[in-house]
Write a protein that holds these residues in place. Structure first.
Motif, PDB file in Angstrom:
ATOM      1  N   SER A   1       0.690  -1.171  -0.098  1.00 52.16           N
ATOM      2  CA  SER A   1      -0.108  -0.178   0.311  1.00 52.16           C
ATOM      3  C   SER A   1       0.816   1.471  -0.012  1.00 52.16           C
ATOM      4  CB  SER A   1      -1.034  -0.151   1.125  1.00 52.16           C
ATOM      5  OG  SER A   1      -1.867  -0.981   1.099  1.00 52.16           O
ATOM      6  N   SER A   2       1.997   1.177   0.779  1.00 55.34           N
ATOM      7  CA  SER A   2       2.831   2.309   0.681  1.00 55.34           C
ATOM      8  C   SER A   2       3.539   2.627  -0.739  1.00 55.34           C
ATOM      9  CB  SER A   2       3.923   2.070   1.844  1.00 55.34           C
ATOM     10  OG  SER A   2       3.537   2.144   2.975  1.00 55.34           O
ATOM     11  N   LEU A   3       3.800   1.583  -1.363  1.00 53.24           N
ATOM     12  CA  LEU A   3       4.374   1.835  -2.738  1.00 53.24           C
ATOM     13  C   LEU A   3       3.300   2.221  -3.445  1.00 53.24           C
ATOM     14  CD1 LEU A   3       6.066  -1.708  -3.120  1.00 53.24           C
ATOM     15  CD2 LEU A   3       7.186   0.472  -3.349  1.00 53.24           C
ATOM     16  N   VAL A   4       2.032   1.715  -3.486  1.00 47.91           N
ATOM     17  CA  VAL A   4       0.900   2.415  -4.239  1.00 47.91           C
ATOM     18  C   VAL A   4       0.857   3.795  -3.995  1.00 47.91           C
ATOM     19  CG1 VAL A   4      -1.645   2.275  -4.855  1.00 47.91           C
ATOM     20  CG2 VAL A   4      -0.164   0.180  -4.546  1.00 47.91           C
ATOM     21  N   CYS A   5       0.844   4.365  -2.796  1.00 49.26           N
ATOM     22  CA  CYS A   5       0.947   5.639  -2.339  1.00 49.26           C
ATOM     23  C   CYS A   5       1.985   6.512  -2.949  1.00 49.26           C
ATOM     24  CB  CYS A   5       0.955   5.651  -0.814  1.00 49.26           C
ATOM     25  SG  CYS A   5       0.349   7.251  -0.091  1.00 49.26           S
ATOM     26  N   ILE A   6       3.231   5.899  -2.899  1.00 46.59           N
ATOM     27  CA  ILE A   6       4.118   6.713  -3.647  1.00 46.59           C
ATOM     28  C   ILE A   6       4.016   7.219  -5.060  1.00 46.59           C
ATOM     29  CG2 ILE A   6       5.857   4.919  -3.920  1.00 46.59           C
ATOM     30  CD1 ILE A   6       8.162   6.893  -3.342  1.00 46.59           C
ATOM     31  N   TYR A   7       3.613   6.153  -5.551  1.00 49.18           N
ATOM     32  CA  TYR A   7       3.330   6.252  -7.121  1.00 49.18           C
ATOM     33  C   TYR A   7       2.407   7.310  -7.205  1.00 49.18           C
ATOM     34  CZ  TYR A   7       6.871   2.189  -8.314  1.00 49.18           C
ATOM     35  OH  TYR A   7       7.977   1.689  -8.317  1.00 49.18           O
ATOM     36  N   ALA A   8       1.127   7.257  -6.476  1.00 53.22           N
ATOM     37  CA  ALA A   8      -0.082   8.125  -6.710  1.00 53.22           C
ATOM     38  C   ALA A   8       0.445   9.445  -6.421  1.00 53.22           C
ATOM     39  CB  ALA A   8      -1.033   7.737  -5.826  1.00 53.22           C
ATOM     40  N   LYS A   9       1.350   9.696  -5.410  1.00 53.66           N
ATOM     41  CA  LYS A   9       1.725  10.910  -4.931  1.00 53.66           C
ATOM     42  C   LYS A   9       2.460  11.773  -5.996  1.00 53.66           C
ATOM     43  CE  LYS A   9       1.183  11.066   0.015  1.00 53.66           C
ATOM     44  NZ  LYS A   9       1.661  11.314   1.189  1.00 53.66           N
ATOM     45  N   CYS A  10       3.521  10.710  -6.705  1.00 54.26           N
ATOM     46  CA  CYS A  10       4.270  11.104  -7.713  1.00 54.26           C
ATOM     47  C   CYS A  10       3.681  11.280  -9.064  1.00 54.26           C
ATOM     48  CB  CYS A  10       5.340  10.355  -7.687  1.00 54.26           C
ATOM     49  SG  CYS A  10       6.712  10.459  -6.271  1.00 54.26           S
ATOM     50  N   ASN A  11       2.291  11.172  -9.000  1.00 51.56           N
ATOM     51  CA  ASN A  11       1.478  11.123 -10.390  1.00 51.56           C
ATOM     52  C   ASN A  11       1.914  10.210 -11.405  1.00 51.56           C
ATOM     53  OD1 ASN A  11      -0.133  13.218  -9.664  1.00 51.56           O
ATOM     54  ND2 ASN A  11       1.360  14.965 -10.089  1.00 51.56           N
ATOM     55  N   ILE A  12       2.345   8.908 -10.925  1.00 50.32           N
ATOM     56  CA  ILE A  12       2.592   7.790 -11.933  1.00 50.32           C
ATOM     57  C   ILE A  12       1.569   6.757 -11.747  1.00 50.32           C
ATOM     58  CG2 ILE A  12       4.357   6.402 -12.507  1.00 50.32           C
ATOM     59  CD1 ILE A  12       6.573   7.876 -11.256  1.00 50.32           C
ATOM     60  N   PHE A  13       0.366   7.453 -12.107  1.00 47.43           N
ATOM     61  CA  PHE A  13      -0.818   6.382 -11.871  1.00 47.43           C
ATOM     62  C   PHE A  13      -0.828   5.187 -12.220  1.00 47.43           C
ATOM     63  CE2 PHE A  13      -2.697  10.703 -11.970  1.00 47.43           C
ATOM     64  CZ  PHE A  13      -2.492  11.169 -10.644  1.00 47.43           C
ATOM     65  N   GLU A  14      -0.397   4.751 -13.330  1.00 40.86           N
ATOM     66  CA  GLU A  14      -0.312   3.721 -14.126  1.00 40.86           C
ATOM     67  C   GLU A  14       0.460   2.583 -13.390  1.00 40.86           C
ATOM     68  OE1 GLU A  14       2.593   6.582 -15.843  1.00 40.86           O
ATOM     69  OE2 GLU A  14       0.527   6.240 -15.796  1.00 40.86           O
ATOM     70  N   CYS A  15       1.693   3.045 -12.610  1.00 38.72           N
ATOM     71  CA  CYS A  15       2.310   2.034 -11.637  1.00 38.72           C
ATOM     72  C   CYS A  15       1.574   1.929 -10.744  1.00 38.72           C
ATOM     73  CB  CYS A  15       3.920   2.731 -11.583  1.00 38.72           C
ATOM     74  SG  CYS A  15       4.900   2.770 -12.660  1.00 38.72           S
ATOM     75  N   ALA A  16       0.881   2.986 -10.099  1.00 42.86           N
ATOM     76  CA  ALA A  16       0.095   2.583  -8.878  1.00 42.86           C
ATOM     77  C   ALA A  16      -0.857   1.794  -9.061  1.00 42.86           C
ATOM     78  CB  ALA A  16      -0.594   4.028  -8.472  1.00 42.86           C
ATOM     79  N   ILE A  17      -1.614   1.775 -10.152  1.00 39.22           N
ATOM     80  CA  ILE A  17      -2.737   0.887 -10.460  1.00 39.22           C
ATOM     81  C   ILE A  17      -2.207  -0.376 -10.843  1.00 39.22           C
ATOM     82  CG2 ILE A  17      -4.595   0.677 -12.231  1.00 39.22           C
ATOM     83  CD1 ILE A  17      -4.852   3.668 -12.251  1.00 39.22           C
ATOM     84  N   ARG A  18      -1.324  -0.506 -11.490  1.00 41.50           N
ATOM     85  CA  ARG A  18      -0.620  -1.780 -11.788  1.00 41.50           C
ATOM     86  C   ARG A  18      -0.391  -2.743 -10.449  1.00 41.50           C
ATOM     87  NH1 ARG A  18       4.246  -1.265 -14.153  1.00 41.50           N
ATOM     88  NH2 ARG A  18       3.330  -0.006 -15.823  1.00 41.50           N
ATOM     89  N   LEU A  19       0.246  -2.037  -9.687  1.00 43.27           N
ATOM     90  CA  LEU A  19       0.692  -2.694  -8.388  1.00 43.27           C
ATOM     91  C   LEU A  19      -0.573  -3.118  -7.608  1.00 43.27           C
ATOM     92  CD1 LEU A  19       2.904  -3.395  -6.476  1.00 43.27           C
ATOM     93  CD2 LEU A  19       2.728  -1.050  -5.906  1.00 43.27           C
ATOM     94  N   PHE A  20      -1.330  -2.216  -7.671  1.00 40.50           N
ATOM     95  CA  PHE A  20      -2.760  -2.405  -6.836  1.00 40.50           C
ATOM     96  C   PHE A  20      -3.556  -3.717  -7.446  1.00 40.50           C
ATOM     97  CE2 PHE A  20      -7.438  -1.966  -6.908  1.00 40.50           C
ATOM     98  CZ  PHE A  20      -7.613  -1.965  -5.483  1.00 40.50           C
ATOM     99  N   ASP A  21      -3.407  -3.763  -8.785  1.00 37.27           N
ATOM    100  CA  ASP A  21      -4.047  -4.740  -9.470  1.00 37.27           C
ATOM    101  C   ASP A  21      -3.250  -6.180  -9.062  1.00 37.27           C
ATOM    102  OD1 ASP A  21      -6.164  -3.421 -10.685  1.00 37.27           O
ATOM    103  OD2 ASP A  21      -4.854  -3.260 -12.414  1.00 37.27           O
ATOM    104  N   GLU A  22      -2.050  -6.282  -8.997  1.00 36.44           N
ATOM    105  CA  GLU A  22      -1.403  -7.283  -8.512  1.00 36.44           C
ATOM    106  C   GLU A  22      -1.227  -7.666  -7.083  1.00 36.44           C
ATOM    107  OE1 GLU A  22       2.723  -6.219  -9.760  1.00 36.44           O
ATOM    108  OE2 GLU A  22       2.239  -6.455 -11.970  1.00 36.44           O
ATOM    109  N   MET A  23      -1.806  -6.846  -6.096  1.00 36.25           N
ATOM    110  CA  MET A  23      -2.077  -7.211  -4.911  1.00 36.25           C
ATOM    111  C   MET A  23      -3.008  -8.428  -4.721  1.00 36.25           C
ATOM    112  SD  MET A  23      -1.785  -3.356  -3.382  1.00 36.25           S
ATOM    113  CE  MET A  23      -1.970  -3.754  -1.545  1.00 36.25           C
TER     114      MET A  23
END
Length: 127
Positions: A69-91
């Motif tokens: 969740s912390s990884l998803v958050c850092i990608y979201a805060k840095c506006n790298i939404f595709e990485c955040a969403i991909r990581l979320f989907d893999e959780m």
């Protein structure tokens, strides 16, 4: 480590993490990584966050729900939404904070329909 980000001392958290890595007998744990990732997100240090993400994959901590969740958050805060969403989907498991982060990603990326669809998935999960 946890006290620094809680007190908006993000640079100090990153410095302490760097110092911690210099001692092979001291190992960061599932409490350390979320704090340092929070500091990375606050400072926009996505490069450091990506290095930590790679390290977490190697040591198997990505499966920890709080760390992921912390990884998803850092990608979201840095506006790298595709990485955040991909990581979320893999959780395999997700916490409420993580769902909120990804819904916010879709909204900020002007994908309101996907944000609503994801919200409905929370309300009406399929088994």
């Amino acid at each position: 480590m946890t006290a620094y980000p809680k007190n908006f001392m993000f640079n100090e958290a990153l410095d302490l993490f760097g110092s911690l890595l210099r001692y092979p007998y001291l190992c960061p744990d599932s409490y350390t990584y979320p704090s340092v990732l929070k500091a990375c997100g606050a400072w926009g240090e996505v490069g450091v966050g990506k290095m930590i993400h790679n390290h977490l994959i190697k040591i198997g901590f990505v499966s920890d729900i709080v760390v992921a969740s912390s990884l998803v958050c850092i990608y979201a805060k840095c506006n790298i939404f595709e990485c955040a969403i991909r990581l979320f989907d893999e959780m395999p498991k997700r916490d409420v904070a993580c769902w909120n982060i990804v819904i916010s990603c879709y909204y900020q990326d002007r994908q309101a329909r996907k944000a609503i669809d994801l919200y409905e998935k929370i309300l009406y999960p399929t088994f």
